[in-house]
Design an enzyme around this catalytic site. Structure first.
Site, PDB file in Angstrom:
ATOM      1  N   ARG A 197       0.847  -1.190   0.000  1.00  0.00           N
ATOM      2  CA  ARG A 197       0.000   0.000   0.000  1.00  0.00           C
ATOM      3  C   ARG A 197       0.882   1.238   0.000  1.00  0.00           C
ATOM      4  O   ARG A 197       1.855   1.339   0.763  1.00  0.00           O
ATOM      5  CB  ARG A 197      -0.923   0.009   1.229  1.00  0.00           C
ATOM      6  CG  ARG A 197      -2.098  -0.967   1.123  1.00  0.00           C
ATOM      7  CD  ARG A 197      -3.089  -0.518   0.059  1.00  0.00           C
ATOM      8  NE  ARG A 197      -4.241  -1.400  -0.089  1.00  0.00           N
ATOM      9  CZ  ARG A 197      -4.345  -2.367  -0.987  1.00  0.00           C
ATOM     10  NH1 ARG A 197      -3.331  -2.599  -1.810  1.00  0.00           N
ATOM     11  NH2 ARG A 197      -5.441  -3.100  -1.084  1.00  0.00           N
ATOM     12  N   GLU A 210      -3.940   6.705  -5.129  1.00  0.00           N
ATOM     13  CA  GLU A 210      -4.338   5.621  -6.024  1.00  0.00           C
ATOM     14  C   GLU A 210      -4.589   6.130  -7.432  1.00  0.00           C
ATOM     15  O   GLU A 210      -4.433   5.399  -8.400  1.00  0.00           O
ATOM     16  CB  GLU A 210      -5.586   4.921  -5.482  1.00  0.00           C
ATOM     17  CG  GLU A 210      -6.013   3.721  -6.286  1.00  0.00           C
ATOM     18  CD  GLU A 210      -4.907   2.701  -6.489  1.00  0.00           C
ATOM     19  OE1 GLU A 210      -4.742   2.225  -7.624  1.00  0.00           O
ATOM     20  OE2 GLU A 210      -4.188   2.382  -5.510  1.00  0.00           O
ATOM     21  N   HIS A 213      -0.307  -0.182 -10.271  1.00  0.00           N
ATOM     22  CA  HIS A 213      -1.027  -1.094  -9.376  1.00  0.00           C
ATOM     23  C   HIS A 213      -1.452  -2.338 -10.156  1.00  0.00           C
ATOM     24  O   HIS A 213      -2.604  -2.778 -10.107  1.00  0.00           O
ATOM     25  CB  HIS A 213      -2.244  -0.410  -8.735  1.00  0.00           C
ATOM     26  CG  HIS A 213      -2.577  -0.982  -7.390  1.00  0.00           C
ATOM     27  ND1 HIS A 213      -3.211  -0.276  -6.407  1.00  0.00           N
ATOM     28  CD2 HIS A 213      -2.357  -2.211  -6.856  1.00  0.00           C
ATOM     29  CE1 HIS A 213      -3.377  -1.016  -5.330  1.00  0.00           C
ATOM     30  NE2 HIS A 213      -2.859  -2.203  -5.584  1.00  0.00           N
TER      31      HIS A 213
END
Length: 331
Positions: A240, A269, A289
């Site tokens: 993360r 993100e 990601h």
């Protein structure tokens, strides 16, 4: 029943009709809405106001959104993480928090090792040399180092961390780990010595993060941590982004305290790559990601997350893959 499938546009480029079909097959008459979130929170509040369930990965459901979702029964995640919700507010409102337990351990472990090897072998530099400069010189880049005999520090020795440990050992890498929540016997079976975070910083030539995000570890890898590195390590984060203080990582790279960084996650993100300080560096490899991604895992992700919604709304709680706040709910 009404289910809203929503996220940032960049993460919604999958076959959403497939997910809608699973939901409608499992819950006949179910209304499904697919919504690409572009920052209009009022529109999102309106859409979820009468929803029974939401399926997302990265949109943060704070108190304001939950205030609007008066009929919400569960927030399901097409991800293993579940930090994109106000946990206490969801518990207080009797809303189930439902991530996926496991679906991509092998892929993330492979991606982690790929980043480590690419950095250790200077592949980004050589690619630039060959493709852009038309230069054929093995000695043009960083002074590369042999990874056999190095010490790797794994932060978070869960399923993915243990899979990385297995792969690293096959390269002759010695593995130690930091995980304050892991039972000693599990670490012993993995063959990884449990140590403190300062010892990771002191001993490791490779450091890889696989911790889930919590309030205890948000920003844990800060300027103090990066400033205490002794071995100029390769740093990889496929966990993360918020675990890392990114300004501290930038400073460590600028000062030569980190040999190179492999990052599948950033501070945000949905980052603005034009403004990202970590982008455009020869010794930094960034992927979007994508560590989880294969054709097989994407199908599993869709199947499991949608089936979680179906089982939860049908009251089949024992068939739900994982309800992280089950002990706080009245079911």
């Amino acid at each position: 029943m009404k289910v809203v499938i929503t996220d940032y546009p960049d993460t919604m480029g999958r076959n959403l009709a497939y997910e809608e079909a699973i939901l409608k097959r499992g819950i006949p008459g179910c209304e499904t809405i697919c919504y690409l979130y572009r920052g209009d929170k009022e529109e999102l509040k309106r859409l979820v106001s009468d929803a029974d369930a939401v399926l997302t990965a990265f949109l943060y459901f704070d108190k304001e959104l939950l205030d609007s979702a008066t009929g919400m029964k569960c927030i399901c995640f097409n991800a293993t993480g579940y930090n994109a919700v106000d946990y206490e507010e969801a518990c207080r409102r009797n809303i189930g928090i439902v991530p996926i337990g496991e679906y991509c351990t092998g892929e993330v472990a492979d991606h982690t090792m790929a980043l480590i090897l690419a950095l250790a072998r200077g592949l980004k530099h050589y690619g630039h040399d060959i493709d852009d400069l038309k230069r054929w010189q093995y000695y043009s880049g960083q002074k590369l180092r042999r990874i056999s005999g190095m010490t790797m520090g794994i932060l978070g020795l869960g399923k993915i961390g243990r899979a990385v440990a297995e792969r690293a050992k096959s390269f002759g890498i010695h593995v130690i780990a930091y995980d304050p929540y892991l039972p000693t016997e599990i670490a012993r079976k993995t063959g990884a010595e449990l140590v403190s975070l300062p010892e990771i910083a002191e001993r490791c030539h490779i450091i890889t993060n696989h911790m889930i995000l919590s309030e205890e570890n948000r920003g844990l890898l800060d300027e103090k941590f990066f400033g205490s590195l002794k071995q100029c390590p390769i740093f990889v984060n496929t966990g993360r982004g918020e675990v890392v203080n990114h300004k501290a990582l930038v400073k460590a790279l600028d000062e030569g305290r980190v040999f190179g960084a492999g990052l599948d996650v950033l501070a945000q993100e949905n980052p603005d790559l034009a403004q990202e300080e970590l982008a455009g560096r020869e010794n930094v490899i960034i992927t979007p990601h994508a560590a989880f991604y294969t054709i097989e895992t994407l199908k599993a992700l869709q199947d499991i997350s949608c089936e979680n919604v179906v089982h939860y709304l049908r009251g089949e709680y024992d068939l739900v893959n994982r309800i992280v706040n089950r002990d706080r709910l009245v079911l």
